[in-house]
Write a protein that holds these residues in place. Sequence first.
Motif, short mmCIF file in Angstrom:
data_model
loop_
_atom_site.label_atom_id
_atom_site.label_comp_id
_atom_site.label_asym_id
_atom_site.label_seq_id
_atom_site.Cartn_x
_atom_site.Cartn_y
_atom_site.Cartn_z
N UNK A 8 0.83 -1.21 0.00
CA UNK A 8 0.00 0.00 0.00
C UNK A 8 0.86 1.26 0.00
N UNK A 9 2.03 1.19 0.64
CA UNK A 9 2.94 2.34 0.60
C UNK A 9 3.37 2.61 -0.84
N UNK A 10 3.66 1.55 -1.58
CA UNK A 10 4.08 1.70 -2.98
C UNK A 10 2.93 2.25 -3.82
N UNK A 11 1.71 1.79 -3.56
CA UNK A 11 0.55 2.24 -4.32
C UNK A 11 0.22 3.70 -4.03
N UNK A 12 0.21 4.08 -2.77
CA UNK A 12 -0.28 5.40 -2.36
C UNK A 12 0.83 6.44 -2.30
N UNK A 13 1.88 6.18 -1.51
CA UNK A 13 3.05 7.05 -1.37
C UNK A 13 2.67 8.52 -1.19
N UNK A 14 1.81 8.81 -0.22
CA UNK A 14 1.34 10.17 0.04
C UNK A 14 0.89 10.28 1.48
N UNK A 15 0.59 11.51 1.90
CA UNK A 15 0.06 11.75 3.24
C UNK A 15 -1.33 12.34 3.14
N UNK A 16 -2.15 12.04 4.14
CA UNK A 16 -3.53 12.50 4.15
C UNK A 16 -3.84 13.10 5.51
N UNK A 17 -4.32 14.31 5.51
CA UNK A 17 -4.72 14.95 6.75
C UNK A 17 -6.23 14.80 6.90
N UNK A 75 -12.87 17.62 0.36
CA UNK A 75 -11.52 17.19 0.00
C UNK A 75 -10.76 18.37 -0.60
N UNK A 76 -9.55 18.60 -0.09
CA UNK A 76 -8.65 19.59 -0.68
C UNK A 76 -7.41 18.85 -1.15
N UNK A 77 -6.94 19.19 -2.34
CA UNK A 77 -5.72 18.56 -2.83
C UNK A 77 -5.99 17.73 -4.07
N UNK A 78 -5.07 16.85 -4.39
CA UNK A 78 -5.09 16.04 -5.60
C UNK A 78 -6.14 14.92 -5.49
N UNK A 79 -7.18 15.02 -6.30
CA UNK A 79 -8.27 14.03 -6.24
C UNK A 79 -7.81 12.63 -6.65
N UNK A 97 -0.34 9.77 13.00
CA UNK A 97 0.08 10.64 14.09
C UNK A 97 -0.80 11.89 14.12
N UNK A 98 -0.76 12.63 15.23
CA UNK A 98 -1.50 13.89 15.26
C UNK A 98 -1.02 14.79 14.12
N UNK A 99 -1.96 15.43 13.45
CA UNK A 99 -1.60 16.25 12.29
C UNK A 99 -1.02 17.57 12.72
N UNK A 100 0.24 17.77 12.41
CA UNK A 100 0.89 19.05 12.66
C UNK A 100 1.35 19.67 11.35
N UNK A 101 1.10 18.98 10.26
CA UNK A 101 1.47 19.50 8.95
C UNK A 101 0.35 19.20 7.97
N UNK A 102 0.44 19.83 6.80
CA UNK A 102 -0.54 19.57 5.75
C UNK A 102 -0.26 18.21 5.12
N UNK A 103 -1.26 17.61 4.53
CA UNK A 103 -1.08 16.37 3.81
C UNK A 103 -1.14 16.63 2.31
N UNK A 104 -0.85 15.60 1.54
CA UNK A 104 -1.01 15.69 0.09
C UNK A 104 -2.46 16.03 -0.22
N UNK A 105 -3.37 15.46 0.57
CA UNK A 105 -4.80 15.75 0.51
C UNK A 105 -5.30 15.97 1.93
N UNK A 106 -6.32 16.79 2.05
CA UNK A 106 -6.96 17.01 3.35
C UNK A 106 -8.43 16.66 3.23
N UNK A 107 -8.91 15.88 4.17
CA UNK A 107 -10.31 15.50 4.24
C UNK A 107 -10.92 16.16 5.47
N UNK A 108 -12.07 16.79 5.30
CA UNK A 108 -12.78 17.39 6.42
C UNK A 108 -14.18 16.79 6.48
N UNK A 109 -14.55 16.35 7.68
CA UNK A 109 -15.88 15.76 7.88
C UNK A 109 -16.18 15.67 9.36
#
Length: 118
Positions: free
Chosen positions: A31-40, A101-105, A63-75
């Motif tokens: 899954x790391x190879x497939x996704x290779x991104x961070x999500x907030x 969703x903010x970021x790369x869809x 981990x607790x989010x202290x930085x932005x992710x490649x994508x951010x989900x709010x709900x």
Amino acid sequence: MSSHSDDSSTSNTPAELFNTRVAEKTGSPELQALVNATFRFDLSGPQGGSWLVDFRPGSAGVRPAEEEGTCTFAMKDQDFVSLLAGRLNPRMAFMMGTLKVKGDMTVAMKLGQALGAA
């Protein structure tokens, strides 16, 4: 005699889900190879908070989010629980504005694949 047990039939909190089910997924090299991104995830509500879900080799985990992710989900917190339980369709939630969703869809859709993978 209502012996009030707060165990709402396997209804997990977002924190429990991030620390177990989601964290387990981030440890998968495939899954790391497939996704290779961070999500907030920014969850509102009484059990809300911000988490960073990292699928990058070398730093993977939750981990607790202290930085932005490649994508951010709010709900809302309970919508997140419903989403992971399969009771809320991510596409419908997005179209109805329940999931923002903010970021790369394209990258956002990879997360759906990763979390859906058994």
